[in-house]
Design a protein around this motif. Structure first.
Motif, PDB file in Angstrom:
ATOM      1  N   ARG A 161       1.014  -1.072   0.028  1.00 26.70           N
ATOM      2  CA  ARG A 161      -0.051   0.042  -0.117  1.00 26.70           C
ATOM      3  C   ARG A 161       0.936   1.074   0.049  1.00 26.70           C
ATOM      4  N   ASP A 162       1.653   1.187   0.890  1.00 31.97           N
ATOM      5  CA  ASP A 162       2.718   2.257   0.954  1.00 31.97           C
ATOM      6  C   ASP A 162       3.432   2.810  -0.302  1.00 31.97           C
ATOM      7  N   ILE A 163       3.936   1.657  -1.113  1.00 32.50           N
ATOM      8  CA  ILE A 163       5.126   1.785  -2.180  1.00 32.50           C
ATOM      9  C   ILE A 163       3.872   1.982  -3.435  1.00 32.50           C
ATOM     10  N   GLY A 164       2.726   1.559  -3.307  1.00 32.92           N
ATOM     11  CA  GLY A 164       1.916   2.051  -4.376  1.00 32.92           C
ATOM     12  C   GLY A 164       1.091   3.392  -4.138  1.00 32.92           C
ATOM     13  N   ARG A 165       1.222   4.034  -3.049  1.00 30.60           N
ATOM     14  CA  ARG A 165       0.694   5.279  -2.852  1.00 30.60           C
ATOM     15  C   ARG A 165       1.807   6.163  -3.253  1.00 30.60           C
ATOM     16  N   HIS A 166       3.082   6.091  -3.065  1.00 31.50           N
ATOM     17  CA  HIS A 166       4.205   6.752  -3.496  1.00 31.50           C
ATOM     18  C   HIS A 166       4.390   6.830  -4.902  1.00 31.50           C
ATOM     19  N   TYR A 167       4.182   5.751  -5.524  1.00 24.84           N
ATOM     20  CA  TYR A 167       3.939   5.939  -7.039  1.00 24.84           C
ATOM     21  C   TYR A 167       2.733   6.719  -7.797  1.00 24.84           C
ATOM     22  N   ARG A 168       1.571   6.305  -7.075  1.00 20.96           N
ATOM     23  CA  ARG A 168       0.265   6.866  -7.480  1.00 20.96           C
ATOM     24  C   ARG A 168       0.486   8.302  -7.302  1.00 20.96           C
ATOM     25  N   THR A 169       0.826   8.985  -6.263  1.00 21.89           N
ATOM     26  CA  THR A 169       0.981  10.093  -5.908  1.00 21.89           C
ATOM     27  C   THR A 169       1.852  10.950  -7.078  1.00 21.89           C
ATOM     28  N   TYR A 179      -1.454   4.044 -16.676  1.00 24.52           N
ATOM     29  CA  TYR A 179      -0.377   3.866 -15.627  1.00 24.52           C
ATOM     30  C   TYR A 179      -0.797   3.104 -14.594  1.00 24.52           C
ATOM     31  N   GLU A 180      -2.056   3.412 -14.100  1.00 24.33           N
ATOM     32  CA  GLU A 180      -2.644   2.757 -12.769  1.00 24.33           C
ATOM     33  C   GLU A 180      -3.070   1.083 -13.202  1.00 24.33           C
ATOM     34  N   THR A 181      -3.045   0.873 -14.426  1.00 24.02           N
ATOM     35  CA  THR A 181      -3.210  -0.572 -14.693  1.00 24.02           C
ATOM     36  C   THR A 181      -1.745  -1.348 -14.631  1.00 24.02           C
ATOM     37  N   VAL A 182      -0.791  -0.618 -15.146  1.00 26.75           N
ATOM     38  CA  VAL A 182       0.608  -1.223 -14.952  1.00 26.75           C
ATOM     39  C   VAL A 182       1.038  -1.343 -13.454  1.00 26.75           C
ATOM     40  N   LEU A 183       0.381  -0.040 -12.621  1.00 30.27           N
ATOM     41  CA  LEU A 183       0.916  -0.150 -11.067  1.00 30.27           C
ATOM     42  C   LEU A 183       0.089  -1.221 -10.643  1.00 30.27           C
ATOM     43  N   LYS A 184      -1.048  -1.366 -10.827  1.00 29.16           N
ATOM     44  CA  LYS A 184      -1.890  -2.707 -10.066  1.00 29.16           C
ATOM     45  C   LYS A 184      -1.021  -3.950 -10.387  1.00 29.16           C
ATOM     46  N   ALA A 185      -0.744  -4.262 -11.763  1.00 32.05           N
ATOM     47  CA  ALA A 185      -0.289  -5.630 -11.948  1.00 32.05           C
ATOM     48  C   ALA A 185       1.397  -5.720 -11.388  1.00 32.05           C
ATOM     49  N   GLU A 186       1.971  -4.421 -11.158  1.00 28.60           N
ATOM     50  CA  GLU A 186       3.461  -4.649 -10.587  1.00 28.60           C
ATOM     51  C   GLU A 186       3.051  -4.843  -9.008  1.00 28.60           C
ATOM     52  N   LEU A 187       2.334  -4.200  -8.543  1.00 20.94           N
ATOM     53  CA  LEU A 187       1.960  -4.190  -7.049  1.00 20.94           C
ATOM     54  C   LEU A 187       1.412  -5.585  -6.910  1.00 20.94           C
ATOM     55  N   SER A 188       0.794  -6.362  -7.697  1.00 22.35           N
ATOM     56  CA  SER A 188       0.191  -7.545  -7.325  1.00 22.35           C
ATOM     57  C   SER A 188       1.282  -8.645  -7.195  1.00 22.35           C
ATOM     58  N   GLU A 189       2.303  -8.420  -8.303  1.00 22.92           N
ATOM     59  CA  GLU A 189       3.490  -9.317  -8.213  1.00 22.92           C
ATOM     60  C   GLU A 189       4.447  -9.041  -7.004  1.00 22.92           C
ATOM     61  N   LEU A 190       4.459  -7.641  -6.638  1.00 19.62           N
ATOM     62  CA  LEU A 190       5.223  -7.211  -5.301  1.00 19.62           C
ATOM     63  C   LEU A 190       4.622  -7.974  -4.205  1.00 19.62           C
ATOM     64  N   ARG A 191       3.296  -8.011  -4.079  1.00 20.24           N
ATOM     65  CA  ARG A 191       2.454  -8.600  -2.754  1.00 20.24           C
ATOM     66  C   ARG A 191       2.946  -9.882  -2.815  1.00 20.24           C
ATOM     67  N   ARG A 192       2.782 -10.654  -3.948  1.00 22.97           N
ATOM     68  CA  ARG A 192       2.955 -12.074  -4.091  1.00 22.97           C
ATOM     69  C   ARG A 192       4.587 -12.382  -3.618  1.00 22.97           C
ATOM     70  N   ALA A 193       5.361 -11.663  -4.207  1.00 25.40           N
ATOM     71  CA  ALA A 193       6.904 -11.951  -3.672  1.00 25.40           C
ATOM     72  C   ALA A 193       6.989 -11.665  -2.253  1.00 25.40           C
ATOM     73  N   LEU A 194       6.368 -10.790  -1.509  1.00 30.20           N
ATOM     74  CA  LEU A 194       6.707 -10.331  -0.103  1.00 30.20           C
ATOM     75  C   LEU A 194       5.735 -11.580   0.666  1.00 30.20           C
TER      76      LEU A 194
END
Ligand code: ASP
Ligand code: MG
Length: 318
Positions: free
Chosen positions: A80-88, A103-118
């Protein structure tokens, strides 16, 4: 005297690599300046951009990897934090432009990869940690490309895992030069088939991949080295390293008010200082450039008209 910074008289526009560091892409103002810099550049060169993650994000990802250890709630909070950073940042720089929604579409896809990795890695080290760290640059390149496109400068994000081949020393991988050079040259031959309609590739710094395609990172501050490797492989006319200070200084200007800015610096001197950690660049940045006599121009994204510092090869040959 040989002018290292003169453009070539060739028909094909010369390749010039533009590396933007974290502070140059972490706020709207320098990002907008960067778009202007590239709009000017396309007139007489083929720009190739290499970007870092937005300032502070890689540090956050390091902490996220250390904290999460597979814990869903912790991982979600970081995402959420990192997403907020790029979204802002995207909203600040793109406003209502359609590119912001894209960009929001790309952001969502990349964040779900990140979530999975974490979430999946209980003990985050090696490959799992690199998958996490890579997302800072992976979130940045599409945003930077969106800014360029919005400003009328056609651009396309490129994931460097397709270009930089490394060994599997995760966190500090070594670039395997011969294979990397071939990959970069083959990629670019396909990328730029039509010299009359120039597109600016925006490549993620800091990351590469092993022979089996696993993502690696090449060491903190590694975007400098990525840019140098790419410049060398493309036989670039120069590397422009855009940062938040007006050039290179004799000492760190943040802590030494008497530090003098340098106009010009001999390559070997710069290389020695860089290796000693003195010029604020990744210690190996100048290595790939030295034997090819590729000059470096250190410039300030906040003051694009400032002269910056030129690192020039000592022997006029080429
Ligand atoms: N984002 C990476 C780091 O902070 C690479 C770089 O900025 O050069 O280390
Ligand atoms: Mg850096």
């Amino acid at each position: 005297m040989h002018d290292w910074f003169a453009s070539s008289a060739d028909d094909n526009p010369p390749v010039r690599v533009f590396k933007f560091g974290g502070t140059s892409v972490g706020e709207a103002e320098p990002l907008q300046n960067a778009a202007g810099i590239l709009q000017d550049a396309v007139v007489d060169c083929q720009p190739v951009v290499v970007v870092s993650a937005a300032a502070g994000v890689t540090d956050d990802l390091v902490r996220a990897a250390a904290d999460s250890r597979g814990d869903r709630a912790t991982a979600n909070a970081w995402v959420r934090d990192i997403g907020r950073h790029y979204r802002t940042l995207a909203q600040d720089v793109l406003g209502d432009a359609p590119a912001c929604t894209q960009y929001e579409t790309v952001l969502k896809a990349e964040l779900s990869e990140l979530r999975r990795a974490l979430q999946t890695a209980r003990s985050i080290d090696g490959a799992a940690r690199d998958a996490v760290l890579a997302s800072g640059e992976r979130l940045m390149a599409p945003l930077f490309a969106a800014v360029l496109n919005t400003e009328g400068c056609p651009a396309q994000p490129v994931d460097a895992t397709a270009l930089l081949r490394t060994d599997d020393t995760h966190g500090d991988a070594t670039v395997q030069w011969t294979e990397t050079k071939t990959r970069i040259q083959e990629w670019f031959a396909e990328f730029s088939t039509d010299p009359s309609s120039l597109v600016v590739p925006v490549i993620t710094g800091f990351i590469g991949s092993t022979t089996d395609g696993t993502t690696t990172t090449i060491g903190r501050g590694g975007s400098d080295l990525s840019a140098a490797v790419i410049a060398r492989a493309m036989d670039a006319e120069r590397l422009e390293r855009w940062t938040d200070v007006e050039g290179l200084y004799t000492r760190d200007p943040a802590t030494h008010p008497d530090a003098q800015q340098l106009d010009e610096l001999d390559f070997e001197q710069a290389r020695t200082w860089t290796k000693a950690g003195r010029l604020g660049m990744h210690p190996s940045t100048l290595d790939p450039l030295a034997s090819a006599d590729i000059p470096v121009h250190v410039r300030c994204t906040y003051h694009p008209d400032a002269p910056g510092t030129r690192i020039i090869p000592a022997v006029p040959a080429r």
